[in-house]
Write a protein that holds these residues in place. Structure first.
Motif, PDB file in Angstrom:
ATOM      1  N   LEU A  27      58.788  79.873  37.313  1.00  0.00           N
ATOM      2  CA  LEU A  27      60.100  79.220  37.172  1.00  0.00           C
ATOM      3  C   LEU A  27      60.039  77.815  37.742  1.00  0.00           C
ATOM      4  N   GLU A  28      60.742  76.902  37.122  1.00  0.00           N
ATOM      5  CA  GLU A  28      60.952  75.586  37.729  1.00  0.00           C
ATOM      6  C   GLU A  28      62.305  75.610  38.408  1.00  0.00           C
ATOM      7  N   VAL A  29      62.338  75.199  39.653  1.00  0.00           N
ATOM      8  CA  VAL A  29      63.595  75.189  40.401  1.00  0.00           C
ATOM      9  C   VAL A  29      63.913  73.738  40.802  1.00  0.00           C
ATOM     10  N   PHE A  30      65.079  73.265  40.396  1.00  0.00           N
ATOM     11  CA  PHE A  30      65.496  71.903  40.771  1.00  0.00           C
ATOM     12  C   PHE A  30      65.846  71.867  42.257  1.00  0.00           C
ATOM     13  N   ILE A  31      65.472  70.774  42.898  1.00  0.00           N
ATOM     14  CA  ILE A  31      65.812  70.592  44.309  1.00  0.00           C
ATOM     15  C   ILE A  31      66.407  69.198  44.498  1.00  0.00           C
ATOM     16  N   PHE A  32      67.165  69.047  45.585  1.00  0.00           N
ATOM     17  CA  PHE A  32      67.944  67.815  45.784  1.00  0.00           C
ATOM     18  C   PHE A  32      67.919  67.402  47.259  1.00  0.00           C
ATOM     19  N   GLY A  33      68.467  66.233  47.503  1.00  0.00           N
ATOM     20  CA  GLY A  33      68.723  65.771  48.860  1.00  0.00           C
ATOM     21  C   GLY A  33      67.482  65.790  49.737  1.00  0.00           C
ATOM     22  N   ALA A  34      67.645  66.313  50.955  1.00  0.00           N
ATOM     23  CA  ALA A  34      66.547  66.314  51.914  1.00  0.00           C
ATOM     24  C   ALA A  34      65.366  67.140  51.411  1.00  0.00           C
ATOM     25  N   SER A  35      65.651  68.212  50.660  1.00  0.00           N
ATOM     26  CA  SER A  35      64.556  69.036  50.133  1.00  0.00           C
ATOM     27  C   SER A  35      63.696  68.229  49.179  1.00  0.00           C
ATOM     28  N   ALA A  36      64.325  67.474  48.300  1.00  0.00           N
ATOM     29  CA  ALA A  36      63.581  66.661  47.331  1.00  0.00           C
ATOM     30  C   ALA A  36      62.814  65.544  48.044  1.00  0.00           C
ATOM     31  N   VAL A  44      59.524  66.995  49.575  1.00  0.00           N
ATOM     32  CA  VAL A  44      58.368  67.248  48.690  1.00  0.00           C
ATOM     33  C   VAL A  44      58.132  66.085  47.721  1.00  0.00           C
ATOM     34  N   ARG A  45      58.959  65.059  47.788  1.00  0.00           N
ATOM     35  CA  ARG A  45      58.836  63.858  46.933  1.00  0.00           C
ATOM     36  C   ARG A  45      58.842  64.196  45.455  1.00  0.00           C
ATOM     37  N   VAL A 103      63.994  85.244  43.897  1.00  0.00           N
ATOM     38  CA  VAL A 103      63.546  83.860  43.711  1.00  0.00           C
ATOM     39  C   VAL A 103      63.622  83.096  45.035  1.00  0.00           C
ATOM     40  N   LEU A 104      64.703  83.307  45.773  1.00  0.00           N
ATOM     41  CA  LEU A 104      64.820  82.650  47.083  1.00  0.00           C
ATOM     42  C   LEU A 104      63.692  83.087  48.022  1.00  0.00           C
ATOM     43  N   ALA A 105      63.384  84.397  48.004  1.00  0.00           N
ATOM     44  CA  ALA A 105      62.306  84.905  48.864  1.00  0.00           C
ATOM     45  C   ALA A 105      60.961  84.289  48.449  1.00  0.00           C
ATOM     46  N   ALA A 106      60.753  84.172  47.144  1.00  0.00           N
ATOM     47  CA  ALA A 106      59.504  83.576  46.656  1.00  0.00           C
ATOM     48  C   ALA A 106      59.424  82.097  47.030  1.00  0.00           C
ATOM     49  N   LEU A 107      60.551  81.417  46.950  1.00  0.00           N
ATOM     50  CA  LEU A 107      60.571  79.996  47.350  1.00  0.00           C
ATOM     51  C   LEU A 107      60.212  79.855  48.830  1.00  0.00           C
ATOM     52  N   ALA A 108      60.794  80.729  49.653  1.00  0.00           N
ATOM     53  CA  ALA A 108      60.523  80.667  51.092  1.00  0.00           C
ATOM     54  C   ALA A 108      59.037  80.876  51.368  1.00  0.00           C
ATOM     55  N   LYS A 109      58.429  81.791  50.630  1.00  0.00           N
ATOM     56  CA  LYS A 109      57.020  82.121  50.868  1.00  0.00           C
ATOM     57  C   LYS A 109      56.079  81.061  50.290  1.00  0.00           C
ATOM     58  N   GLN A 110      56.380  80.607  49.083  1.00  0.00           N
ATOM     59  CA  GLN A 110      55.454  79.702  48.390  1.00  0.00           C
ATOM     60  C   GLN A 110      55.674  78.214  48.745  1.00  0.00           C
ATOM     61  N   PRO A 112      57.081  76.836  52.026  1.00  0.00           N
ATOM     62  CA  PRO A 112      57.688  76.895  53.374  1.00  0.00           C
ATOM     63  C   PRO A 112      58.282  75.566  53.822  1.00  0.00           C
ATOM     64  N   VAL A 113      57.760  74.457  53.292  1.00  0.00           N
ATOM     65  CA  VAL A 113      58.276  73.146  53.700  1.00  0.00           C
ATOM     66  C   VAL A 113      59.761  72.992  53.359  1.00  0.00           C
ATOM     67  N   LEU A 114      60.250  73.762  52.375  1.00  0.00           N
ATOM     68  CA  LEU A 114      61.666  73.669  52.008  1.00  0.00           C
ATOM     69  C   LEU A 114      62.573  74.332  53.045  1.00  0.00           C
ATOM     70  N   ASN A 115      62.004  75.182  53.908  1.00  0.00           N
ATOM     71  CA  ASN A 115      62.787  75.826  54.969  1.00  0.00           C
ATOM     72  C   ASN A 115      64.018  76.544  54.405  1.00  0.00           C
ATOM     73  N   VAL A 116      63.802  77.288  53.314  1.00  0.00           N
ATOM     74  CA  VAL A 116      64.907  77.921  52.585  1.00  0.00           C
ATOM     75  C   VAL A 116      65.746  78.822  53.485  1.00  0.00           C
ATOM     76  N   GLU A 117      65.069  79.591  54.356  1.00  0.00           N
ATOM     77  CA  GLU A 117      65.824  80.529  55.198  1.00  0.00           C
ATOM     78  C   GLU A 117      66.587  79.797  56.309  1.00  0.00           C
ATOM     79  N   GLY A 118      66.044  78.690  56.763  1.00  0.00           N
ATOM     80  CA  GLY A 118      66.658  77.978  57.879  1.00  0.00           C
ATOM     81  C   GLY A 118      67.890  77.177  57.506  1.00  0.00           C
ATOM     82  N   ILE A 119      68.041  76.870  56.226  1.00  0.00           N
ATOM     83  CA  ILE A 119      69.147  75.996  55.841  1.00  0.00           C
ATOM     84  C   ILE A 119      70.199  76.717  54.999  1.00  0.00           C
ATOM     85  N   ALA A 120      70.181  78.053  55.043  1.00  0.00           N
ATOM     86  CA  ALA A 120      71.194  78.852  54.337  1.00  0.00           C
ATOM     87  C   ALA A 120      71.340  78.396  52.875  1.00  0.00           C
ATOM     88  N   ALA A 121      70.212  78.299  52.201  1.00  0.00           N
ATOM     89  CA  ALA A 121      70.223  77.811  50.823  1.00  0.00           C
ATOM     90  C   ALA A 121      70.755  78.875  49.868  1.00  0.00           C
TER      91      ALA A 121
END
Lengths: 175, 81
Positions: free
Chosen positions: B3-12, B15-16, B33-40, B42-51
């Motif tokens: 899957l391609e997942v769009f990201i924005f703001g500080a997340s984007a 990862v530039r 998908v959120l769990a996979a994002l967190a694992k694959q 980690p720089v996005l800090n998905v769990e830490g930012i209540a995404a």
């Protein structure tokens, strides 16, 4: 209930001037437009073509006891990173929106807050793109029968905006 | 599937790029998908930012199914106003 929500490219300086003129000019007659008529007769929700005209119409129906306007302005200093207290000097903020979701969520939030607080009108504008320091990026005007619900609605709207509307700001640092 | 997942703001900014790829099962839920994002990623800090995820421009619940062709976006740390 008048609900108007829009995301607009660039700063909102011209919009704040129009909002001021709308609040201080003579109100339209009750049958000026279809929208004004529906407010006067049924309180049905309507979206006027111009948000500030919507505020003016809400003020003209005789039930309004409070009109409250909040302007968000770009500050010169921002934290240099999330979670830090160190501040750096900005020249502007670039507002990024996820469209069309941002527009839809902004409108949905406006409708929800207006309904929950019994507002007569809510008009919200948010910038997209670059807004320089000192310029307005956010404009929210609510009218209500009394000040308490107008002030509560204003605070709640801003809190929920920061949770639910996909808008981000990127700092443009001075150096 | 990938899957391609769009990201924005500080997340984007982190990862530039404005999107990331994530490998998930063939019929994932938004929570998977959120769990996979967190694992694959980690720089996005998905769990830490209540995404949260948006699917086709609507906020998803944990159980929302993700289908091929859906537009998926990571909505985190919004800061309008």
């Amino acid at each position: 209930m008048i609900v108007f929500a829009r995301i607009i490219d660039g700063p909102l300086g011209a919009e704040t001037e129009r909002a001021t003129r709308a609040n201080h000019s003579a109100p339209d007659g009750p049958a000026g437009t279809d929208c004004a008529a529906s407010v006067a007769r049924t309180s049905a929700e309507c979206a006027p073509p111009d948000g500030h005209a919507g505020t003016k119409r809400a003020l003209s129906d005789g039930r309004a006891g409070a009109v409250v306007r909040f302007e968000g302005v770009v500050r010169e200093l921002e934290p240099s990173a999330t979670g830090t207290s160190d501040e750096r000097t900005l020249i502007a903020l670039d507002y990024e929106t996820y469209d069309p979701m941002a527009q839809r969520e902004l409108e949905s939030l406006a409708r929800s807050v207006a309904s929950e607080h019994g507002l007569l009108s809510i008009v919200v504008l948010h910038s997209r793109g670059r807004v320089a320091v000192g310029e307005t990026s956010f404009l929210l005007t609510v009218t209500a029968p009394h000040r308490a619900e107008a002030l509560r609605a204003l605070g709640e709207f801003i809190d929920r905006l920061k949770q639910d509307v996909p808008i981000w700001k990127r700092p443009v640092w001075a150096s | 599937m990938t899957l391609e997942v769009f990201i924005f703001g500080a997340s984007a900014m982190q990862v530039r790029h404005d999107r990331v790829a994530v490998t998930v099962s063939d019929a994932p839920t938004a929570a998977e998908v959120l769990a996979a994002l967190a694992k694959q990623h980690p720089v996005l800090n998905v769990e830490g930012i209540a995404a949260r995820l948006a699917v086709n421009h609507t906020f998803a619940t944990a159980e929302t199914p993700i289908r091929p062709g859906d537009e998926v976006a990571l909505i985190a740390l919004v800061c309008g106003g």
